[in-house]
Design a protein around this motif. Structure first.
Motif, mmCIF file in Angstrom:
data_model
loop_
_atom_site.group_PDB
_atom_site.id
_atom_site.type_symbol
_atom_site.label_atom_id
_atom_site.label_comp_id
_atom_site.label_asym_id
_atom_site.label_seq_id
_atom_site.Cartn_x
_atom_site.Cartn_y
_atom_site.Cartn_z
ATOM 1 N N THR A 104 -7.795 -7.780 0.308
ATOM 2 C CA THR A 104 -6.157 -8.012 -0.305
ATOM 3 C C THR A 104 -6.524 -8.302 -2.508
ATOM 4 O O THR A 104 -5.451 -7.806 -2.905
ATOM 5 C CB THR A 104 -5.113 -9.081 -0.233
ATOM 6 O OG1 THR A 104 -6.529 -9.817 -0.248
ATOM 7 C CG2 THR A 104 -5.901 -9.087 1.510
ATOM 8 N N ASN A 105 -6.824 -7.751 -2.737
ATOM 9 C CA ASN A 105 -7.420 -7.919 -3.888
ATOM 10 C C ASN A 105 -6.580 -7.521 -4.821
ATOM 11 O O ASN A 105 -7.530 -5.867 -4.507
ATOM 12 C CB ASN A 105 -8.916 -8.103 -4.406
ATOM 13 C CG ASN A 105 -9.320 -8.154 -5.901
ATOM 14 O OD1 ASN A 105 -8.926 -7.396 -7.326
ATOM 15 N ND2 ASN A 105 -9.044 -9.386 -6.600
ATOM 16 N N VAL A 109 -6.224 -2.695 -3.832
ATOM 17 C CA VAL A 109 -5.295 -2.284 -3.287
ATOM 18 C C VAL A 109 -5.457 -1.071 -4.323
ATOM 19 O O VAL A 109 -4.881 0.000 -3.237
ATOM 20 C CB VAL A 109 -4.270 -3.371 -2.685
ATOM 21 C CG1 VAL A 109 -3.516 -2.887 -2.926
ATOM 22 C CG2 VAL A 109 -4.991 -4.639 -2.364
ATOM 23 N N GLY A 221 -7.401 -11.473 7.028
ATOM 24 C CA GLY A 221 -5.849 -11.869 7.305
ATOM 25 C C GLY A 221 -5.259 -12.320 8.902
ATOM 26 O O GLY A 221 -4.951 -12.948 8.717
#
Length: 502
Positions: A104-105, A109, A221
């Motif tokens: 998710t950095n 992304v 997640g």
């Protein structure tokens, strides 16, 4: 946000074709994210093959500064100690990321949105193997027990006369092992879900997932995604997918995997082994998977007593790790006698159910590596009467089931760390008669107070067990530092007890 392109940019033709070390890596424009041991090894290997390398690290310390200086001398551009940008440099062909950077950095992304491939150092290592004669990989993952299993496997393989080493998430960085000037016969490779997330091409000779329980959900997640990444260990496996009969999730991961035609499912169990399993028959570890007459017979691998740790009977999870290691070794053709001798010669890794001292008829055991509730459960259920030293960063984990199960064994509990109240509340609900001592100090010297409280609660024959069920970094640099502090405090307490008796 997509990575910008220079109008004169000519894409590197064929990242997908980079499948061995002798491919043409020259001119490949690579961004390496992170400058720990694995990031340094990746950058060094790429520079050696003529790639154009930039390195970014949000962290900095003396070790990172030393690595940065070396890489700059070799021709890399290095930026350390600054937040990661939200896009890759212009014309980047490939990103190689360290395992600690979550998907998710924003930088990663943006790379995905721009169609830039993102590899982990394990994927890079697989693609830098020799075109011919590369050492096969025997791969190990699991929520708990990975390092014990992979180092047991290393001992077995070396005892069999093979040039082998443990690598990956433990031991040598995987790139160093793959590129070693004296090639290995086989590699025992420990892989975390962080590493597996960024891996696509690995085709292990054989693989095992020891167990799956909620952990690192904040990084992945969801638990489903974490479990799916564990299952990636089996993808493209060639000879054997080894699963835990006591954990049906691992068998389902085998069923879901896309493996090489002919690859077998092999179970390990603490009970009697059925066909295509290894298990325990009257205190003997037995193989009914890799023998010709497995319908009617089994090969003796070793006795449970061969796994004794400091003279004490091995805990069930330790026996399970040995069975998994034995199955991987047997899949590679290792003889039963070498399995036995390798397991006999094995010494557990530090901070994993490690006996520290015994005095006043109380044993003190360091299992600081028990950084989540399932690992703590495995330790706590190995003893009849325990003074539990627990607490730290629970990372969102629920401890109710753990406390409910181990409550009958608890003589007392001494709690430390930022999330200790959650454990104290669970103890109040499920073990209201168990005395609990909570220590608010976050000073690492608190271990002396911990041991004094634990010693006061313990009775002859008890075990004082550090099995925190939590991560350490609220108070300590690492679980190793936490275990060292515990062991040092035990020794000081023992010296004081000996002095008072003279």
């Amino acid at each position: 946000m997509s990575a910008p392109l220079d109008p004169s940019y000519e894409p590197f033709g064929g990242v997908r074709d980079l499948t061995h070390r002798d491919a043409d890596w020259s001119g490949l424009r690579v961004l390496v994210v992170g400058l720990g041991v694995s990031g340094f090894a990746a950058a060094d290997a790429l520079l050696e093959r003529g790639a154009v390398v930039s390195v970014v690290s949000p962290d900095t310390n003396d070790a990172i500064a030393d690595r940065a200086r070396i890489l700059e001398v070799l021709g890399a551009r290095v930026v350390a100690g600054e937040p990661l940008a939200d896009a890759a440099p212009v014309n980047t062909d490939l990103v190689v990321t360290s395992p600690g950077v979550p998907p998710t950095n924003p930088l990663l992304v943006a790379c995905a949105d721009a169609g830039i491939p993102v590899w982990g150092e394990v994927e890079l290592a697989w693609r830098m193997r020799s075109r011919e004669g590369a050492a096969p990989w025997l791969t190990v993952t699991g929520t708990n027990g990975k390092t014990t299993c992979v180092t047991m496997l290393e001992s077995i393989l070396q005892t069999a006369g093979l040039r082998a080493t443990a690598a990956g998430n433990v031991g040598l960085p995987i790139l160093e092992a793959v590129l070693h000037p004296e090639p290995y016969d086989v590699l025992a490779v420990e892989l975390s879900t962080f590493q597996l997330h960024w891996s696509r091409s690995i085709s292990a000779h054989s693989a095992v997932c020891l167990n799956v329980a909620p952990d690192h959900v904040d990084w992945h997640g969801s638990y489903d995604e974490y479990r799916r990444m564990k299952g990636r260990i089996y993808e493209h496996a060639q000879v054997a997918c080894v699963y835990n009969v006591q954990d049906p999730q691992t068998e389902q991961l085998v069923r879901d995997a896309d493996v090489v035609e002919g690859c077998r499912a092999v179970g390990f169990t603490l009970g009697l082994p059925a066909r295509s399993m290894v298990g325990v028959v009257e205190d003997v570890l037995a193989d009914r998977a890799f023998v010709e007459q497995r319908q009617t017979s089994a090969a003796e691998l070793c006795e449970v007593s061969d796994l004794a740790v400091d003279g004490a009977a091995p805990a069930p999870h330790y026996v399970a790790d040995a069975l998994a290691a034995a199955a991987l070794a047997r899949s590679f053709g290792v003889a039963p006698a070498a399995v036995r001798d390798g397991l006999r010669a094995y010494h557990p890794q530090p901070h994993r159910v490690q006996a520290v001292a015994t005095f006043d008829d109380v044993r003190y055991v360091d299992d600081s590596k028990a950084t989540n509730p399932p690992a703590a459960r495995a330790s706590l259920t190995a003893y009849d009467h325990v003074v539990w030293v627990g607490g730290g960063q629970l990372k969102g984990a629920d401890v109710d089931d753990l406390v409910r199960e181990v409550a009958p064994r608890l003589r007392g509990a001494v709690l430390i760390g930022v999330d200790q109240q959650q454990i104290a509340d669970a103890l109040a609900r499920h073990a209201p008669d168990v005395p609990v001592r909570q220590l608010a100090s976050t000073d690492t010297e608190v271990m002396d107070d911990v041991l004094r409280e634990a010693h006061a609660l313990a009775q002859p024959g008890d075990v004082v067990l550090l099995a925190p069920a939590a991560a350490s970094k609220d108070m300590f640099p690492s679980y190793e530092a936490r275990g060292d502090a515990f062991a040092a405090a035990v020794r000081r307490l023992a010296e004081g007890a000996a002095g008072s008796s003279t």
